[in-house]
Design an enzyme around this catalytic site. Structure first.
Site, PDB file in Angstrom:
ATOM      1  N   HIS A 152      30.130  41.854  33.466  1.00 30.04           N
ATOM      2  CA  HIS A 152      31.704  42.882  32.997  1.00 30.04           C
ATOM      3  C   HIS A 152      31.376  44.405  32.644  1.00 30.04           C
ATOM      4  CE1 HIS A 152      34.363  39.544  33.664  1.00 30.04           C
ATOM      5  NE2 HIS A 152      33.974  38.666  33.172  1.00 30.04           N
ATOM      6  N   ASP A 159      37.368  38.563  36.162  1.00 31.35           N
ATOM      7  CA  ASP A 159      38.138  36.696  35.400  1.00 31.35           C
ATOM      8  C   ASP A 159      39.490  37.131  35.664  1.00 31.35           C
ATOM      9  OD1 ASP A 159      35.497  36.035  34.686  1.00 31.35           O
ATOM     10  OD2 ASP A 159      36.146  36.290  32.178  1.00 31.35           O
ATOM     11  N   GLU A 241      31.284  29.629  36.928  1.00 29.21           N
ATOM     12  CA  GLU A 241      33.296  29.259  36.210  1.00 29.21           C
ATOM     13  C   GLU A 241      34.089  29.694  37.441  1.00 29.21           C
ATOM     14  OE1 GLU A 241      30.899  31.679  32.239  1.00 29.21           O
ATOM     15  OE2 GLU A 241      32.406  32.819  33.739  1.00 29.21           O
ATOM     16  N   HIS A 244      35.356  33.804  37.592  1.00 27.94           N
ATOM     17  CA  HIS A 244      34.411  34.826  37.865  1.00 27.94           C
ATOM     18  C   HIS A 244      34.111  34.767  39.001  1.00 27.94           C
ATOM     19  CE1 HIS A 244      31.156  36.694  35.221  1.00 27.94           C
ATOM     20  NE2 HIS A 244      30.241  36.670  36.414  1.00 27.94           N
TER      21      HIS A 244
END
Length: 269
Positions: A152, A159, A241, A244
């Site tokens: 990130h 996200d 995830e 993500h």
């Protein structure tokens, strides 16, 4: 002249002794942290104002139980190519009655450092009941839920989830309220206006793995719909995830930035 300067210095020291004030060199200044984002970063809202933003880390509804360092304002900041790709995905989704909703975008290194400090404090388990009910906090690094660097911070990772339109309002989190496991049925866990993805956002559990075989039916279809839509515009999903995604190729593949999440960081872009 030198004699006079020595006399003045001696006099100053003597005065300091009489008044109880210590004479010492000025403390070294901490290095200034950057405030402005480098060229190449934009506010997502300037590229696509229709994408819903629920910037979780500006609130107390996080796995830390508090606002995260570096998140000054609830604004999604991304590299321009990533923001433009989300815009293309959003245009397709709107025609199908859906919208994207982002939870987190660019993340400053100081926020990642906050995560690391929290993970090392094994006594702080205030949000365990929702975000990591089945994971021992001492294993967060080993199991890969927390790391000292995050994609990130390079600016091309986001996200996000899907919301069926028209979007219903989502009530704010009330600190201290009863916690429900993030993998509980959607009707029981913290309310979110997104479609049912099988777990809540930031759920530290293997059920969050995008293709976990225990996730079936509508929940699995929703995950695959999100993954397929974003893949068509250049995003790659992190298998652990479902929320993500990283836009490829990254504009800054090797740089971890630390400017704050603040509208001023990308003012005018």
């Amino acid at each position: 002249m030198r004699t006079a300067l020595r006399a003045l210095t001696t006099a100053a020291a003597a005065a300091a002794l009489l008044t109880g004030v210590a004479v010492s060199p000025a403390p070294a200044q901490a290095p200034a942290r950057p405030v402005k984002a480098p060229e190449g970063f934009v506010a997502l809202r300037a590229v696509d104002p229709t994408i819903i933003q629920e910037m979780r880390y500006t609130t107390a509804h996080t796995f830390l139980g508090e606002r995260v360092d570096g998140y000054r304002q609830p604004v999604c900041i991304l590299t321009r190519p990533a923001a433009q790709a989300l815009h293309r995905a959003q245009q397709r989704l709107l025609r199908q009655g859906y919208s994207l909703k982002v939870y987190d975008c660019y993340r400053p290194q100081r926020a990642v450092d906050h995560f690391v400090r929290w993970a090392k404090d094994l006594d702080d388990q205030s949000m365990k009941g929702e975000f990591y009910p089945r994971v021992d906090k001492s294993r967060l690094f080993e199991d890969g839920y927390i790391a000292e660097k995050s994609g990130h911070s390079r600016g091309s990772t986001v996200d996000l989830t899907l919301v069926r339109l028209p979007a219903l309002p989502t009530r704010p989190y009330r600190p201290g309220e009863r916690l429900t496991p993030c993998f509980a049925p959607k009707s029981e866990r913290f309310p979110d206006n997104s479609v049912d993805m099988g777990t809540g956002y930031d759920c530290f559990d293997t059920l969050s793995h995008t293709d976990d075989p225990r996730i079936q039916g509508v929940q699995r279809a929703n995950r695959q719909f999100l993954k397929r839509t974003l893949a068509e515009v250049g995003f790659v999903n992190l298998p652990e995830e479902w929320w993500h995604f990283t836009h490829k190729p990254e504009l800054f593949p090797d740089t971890y930035f630390d400017f704050p999440v603040d509208r001023r960081a990308v003012a005018g872009r």
